[in-house]
Design an enzyme around this catalytic site. Structure first.
Site, PDB file in Angstrom:
ATOM      1  N   ASN A 184       0.843  -1.214   0.000  1.00  0.00           N
ATOM      2  CA  ASN A 184       0.000   0.000   0.000  1.00  0.00           C
ATOM      3  C   ASN A 184       0.869   1.251   0.000  1.00  0.00           C
ATOM      4  O   ASN A 184       0.587   2.211  -0.720  1.00  0.00           O
ATOM      5  CB  ASN A 184      -0.874   0.022   1.257  1.00  0.00           C
ATOM      6  CG  ASN A 184      -2.195  -0.701   1.060  1.00  0.00           C
ATOM      7  OD1 ASN A 184      -2.717  -0.745  -0.037  1.00  0.00           O
ATOM      8  ND2 ASN A 184      -2.730  -1.256   2.137  1.00  0.00           N
ATOM      9  N   HIS A 189      -3.347   3.016  -1.940  1.00  0.00           N
ATOM     10  CA  HIS A 189      -4.453   2.219  -1.401  1.00  0.00           C
ATOM     11  C   HIS A 189      -5.339   1.642  -2.517  1.00  0.00           C
ATOM     12  O   HIS A 189      -5.813   0.506  -2.407  1.00  0.00           O
ATOM     13  CB  HIS A 189      -5.294   3.102  -0.456  1.00  0.00           C
ATOM     14  CG  HIS A 189      -6.038   2.313   0.555  1.00  0.00           C
ATOM     15  ND1 HIS A 189      -5.486   1.882   1.744  1.00  0.00           N
ATOM     16  CD2 HIS A 189      -7.311   1.877   0.542  1.00  0.00           C
ATOM     17  CE1 HIS A 189      -6.393   1.208   2.419  1.00  0.00           C
ATOM     18  NE2 HIS A 189      -7.510   1.193   1.718  1.00  0.00           N
ATOM     19  N   GLU A 219      -6.436  -7.844   4.789  1.00  0.00           N
ATOM     20  CA  GLU A 219      -5.771  -8.620   3.728  1.00  0.00           C
ATOM     21  C   GLU A 219      -5.721 -10.096   4.094  1.00  0.00           C
ATOM     22  O   GLU A 219      -4.825 -10.825   3.693  1.00  0.00           O
ATOM     23  CB  GLU A 219      -4.375  -8.087   3.397  1.00  0.00           C
ATOM     24  CG  GLU A 219      -3.479  -7.502   4.441  1.00  0.00           C
ATOM     25  CD  GLU A 219      -3.467  -8.081   5.852  1.00  0.00           C
ATOM     26  OE1 GLU A 219      -4.507  -7.992   6.537  1.00  0.00           O
ATOM     27  OE2 GLU A 219      -2.402  -8.582   6.263  1.00  0.00           O
TER      28      GLU A 219
HETATM   29  N1  LIG Z   1      -5.684  -1.262   0.111  1.00  0.00           N
HETATM   30  C1  LIG Z   1      -6.193  -1.874   1.169  1.00  0.00           C
HETATM   31  N2  LIG Z   1      -5.399  -2.129   2.230  1.00  0.00           N
HETATM   32  C2  LIG Z   1      -5.922  -2.775   3.281  1.00  0.00           C
HETATM   33  C3  LIG Z   1      -7.269  -3.172   3.324  1.00  0.00           C
HETATM   34  N3  LIG Z   1      -7.481  -3.780   4.511  1.00  0.00           N
HETATM   35  C4  LIG Z   1      -6.330  -3.773   5.186  1.00  0.00           C
HETATM   36  N4  LIG Z   1      -5.375  -3.163   4.457  1.00  0.00           N
HETATM   37  C5  LIG Z   1      -3.990  -2.906   4.818  1.00  0.00           C
HETATM   38  O1  LIG Z   1      -3.292  -4.114   4.964  1.00  0.00           O
HETATM   39  C6  LIG Z   1      -2.137  -3.847   5.764  1.00  0.00           C
HETATM   40  C7  LIG Z   1      -1.860  -5.048   6.666  1.00  0.00           C
HETATM   41  O2  LIG Z   1      -0.652  -4.794   7.314  1.00  0.00           O
HETATM   42  P1  LIG Z   1      -0.002  -5.754   8.367  1.00  0.00           P
HETATM   43  O3  LIG Z   1      -1.061  -6.386   9.216  1.00  0.00           O
HETATM   44  O4  LIG Z   1       1.083  -5.002   9.040  1.00  0.00           O
HETATM   45  O5  LIG Z   1       0.553  -6.948   7.522  1.00  0.00           O
HETATM   46  P2  LIG Z   1       1.593  -6.994   6.341  1.00  0.00           P
HETATM   47  O6  LIG Z   1       2.167  -5.666   5.997  1.00  0.00           O
HETATM   48  O7  LIG Z   1       0.923  -7.725   5.215  1.00  0.00           O
HETATM   49  O8  LIG Z   1       2.746  -7.855   6.938  1.00  0.00           O
HETATM   50  P3  LIG Z   1       2.827  -9.427   7.088  1.00  0.00           P
HETATM   51  O9  LIG Z   1       1.441  -9.940   7.216  1.00  0.00           O
HETATM   52  O10 LIG Z   1       3.627  -9.650   8.336  1.00  0.00           O
HETATM   53  O11 LIG Z   1       3.521  -9.959   5.889  1.00  0.00           O
HETATM   54  C8  LIG Z   1      -2.416  -2.566   6.529  1.00  0.00           C
HETATM   55  O12 LIG Z   1      -1.542  -1.560   6.073  1.00  0.00           O
HETATM   56  C9  LIG Z   1      -3.845  -2.227   6.170  1.00  0.00           C
HETATM   57  O13 LIG Z   1      -4.052  -0.841   6.030  1.00  0.00           O
HETATM   58  C10 LIG Z   1      -8.085  -2.872   2.190  1.00  0.00           C
HETATM   59  O14 LIG Z   1      -9.285  -3.172   2.135  1.00  0.00           O
HETATM   60  N5  LIG Z   1      -7.501  -2.232   1.145  1.00  0.00           N
END
Ligand SMILES: Nc1nc2c(ncn2[C@@H]2O[C@H](COP(=O)(O)OP(=O)(O)OP(=O)(O)O)[C@@H](O)[C@H]2O)c(=O)[nH]1
Length: 305
Positions: A184, A189, A219
């Site tokens: 992101n 986003h 995610e």
């Molecule tokens: N674009 C978008 N981002 C999302 C959505 N839901 C969650 N996110 C983002 O997903 C990210 C999840 O971050 P983390 O939980 O730190 O996980 P990660 O960066 O994938 O790290 P690891 O899981 O450890 O590999 C966050 O920055 C959320 O803002 C969505 O519907 N759309």
């Protein structure tokens, strides 16, 4: 009840008088596929088999009458939510109120007026259609069109008790996109949303009809695999993991791989009635954590005792 979007609705007409069955069928010509029942027992049988969208029900009949029938329809899961319109020769407020109290959607007096009956049937079919749509929307995640958390919880409870009853295994997989925060941050986003939708779609294409894939939140996705051991589930989820990589969505620079990847935790068990399914969910979550710890872009599966 049936979802009738894009198909001809089905109306079951229940009346012991042949003339009424014929007249009402005429009234509904072109509006619906009509199914006829001459008695209460026939009505129960046809309602269960045909799953009509609407039932037109005579009140006074020999054997099971309309009031007894609506009670039975309401008790049975497959007919509980089908709207019932009573057709009655008795202009009696007490009976009319009783019909509504038993769950009737309308009360039409005989001799009926054909255009008015047609208009009321149309209205109730439209209401049923809208209710189906709301029901579906309440269970869908808007970004990915997958099942949402609410639907996931309902399905898991059903599959858990079915598996406990039939003594068959159940697997749950938690699937989480790797380095998605960084993705992101790097691409924005909107690109993140698009990537999630593409990941969801490819996961869905690699799972079976009997599996339930849901967006758990953010995610993270969950897959329920009924009648599936952890070994079988691993094969299916490895296909999913490789398919996500094959989308060739460029990853963030912090990621270890060139393309966006997912990590997967799978837990399987033979469900027991006295256990809650959350036990399997948290085990799958723990295994997902292990997959992340081991370097991401991998599947960790375990059969629980
Ligand atoms: N674009 C978008 N981002 C999302 C959505 N839901 C969650 N996110 C983002 O997903 C990210 C999840 O971050 P983390 O939980 O730190 O996980 P990660 O960066 O994938 O790290 P690891 O899981 O450890 O590999 C966050 O920055 C959320 O803002 C969505 O519907 N759309």
């Amino acid at each position: 009840m049936n979802a009738m979007a894009g198909r001809t609705p089905v109306v079951l007409i229940v009346d012991d008088e042949k003339t009424n069955l014929r007249l009402l069928s005429e009234v509904l010509r072109g509006e619906a596929k009509v199914v006829l029942a001459k008695s209460g027992t026939q009505a129960l049988d046809k309602a269960a088999r045909e799953r009509p969208d609407l039932i037109l029900l005579d009140v006074v009949m020999p054997g099971l009458d309309g009031l007894q029938l609506i009670r039975l329809f309401r008790q049975r899961a497959e007919t509980a939510s089908i709207p019932v319109l009573f057709i009655s020769g008795l202009d009696d407020v007490k009976q009319e109120v009783e019909c509504f109290e038993l769950g009737a959607s309308d009360y039409i007096l005989k001799p009926f007026n054909a255009p008015a009956v047609r208009a009321r049937v149309r209205l109730h079919l439209q209401l049923a259609r809208q209710r189906d749509m709301l029901e579906r929307l309440a269970h869908i995640d808007p970004l990915t069109s997958l099942a949402n958390r609410r639907k996931l919880d309902e399905t898991l409870a059903q599959e858990w008790s079915l598996a406990a009853q039939e003594r068959i295994p159940l697997s749950i997989a938690m699937i989480d996109v790797d380095y998605f925060k960084q993705f992101n941050d790097a691409y924005g986003h909107a690109a993140g949303d698009e990537a999630l939708a593409r990941v969801a779609s490819v996961l869905e294409s690699r799972t079976r009809e009997c599996d339930c894939l849901a967006r758990y939140g953010g995610e993270e996705f969950t897959l329920i695999l009924p009648g599936t051991s952890s070994e079988q589930a691993r094969l299916i989820l490895e296909r999913c993991r490789l398919a996500v990589m094959d989308l060739h969505i460029p990853s963030a620079k912090e990621a270890a791989y060139e393309w966006l990847t997912v990590s997967i935790g799978i837990a399987a068990c033979l469900p027991e009635r006295h256990q809650a399914p959350e036990y399997l969910m948290s085990a799958a979550d723990e295994l997902l954590y292990q997959a992340k710890q081991k370097g991401r872009n991998r599947t960790v599966a375990q059969n629980l005792k």
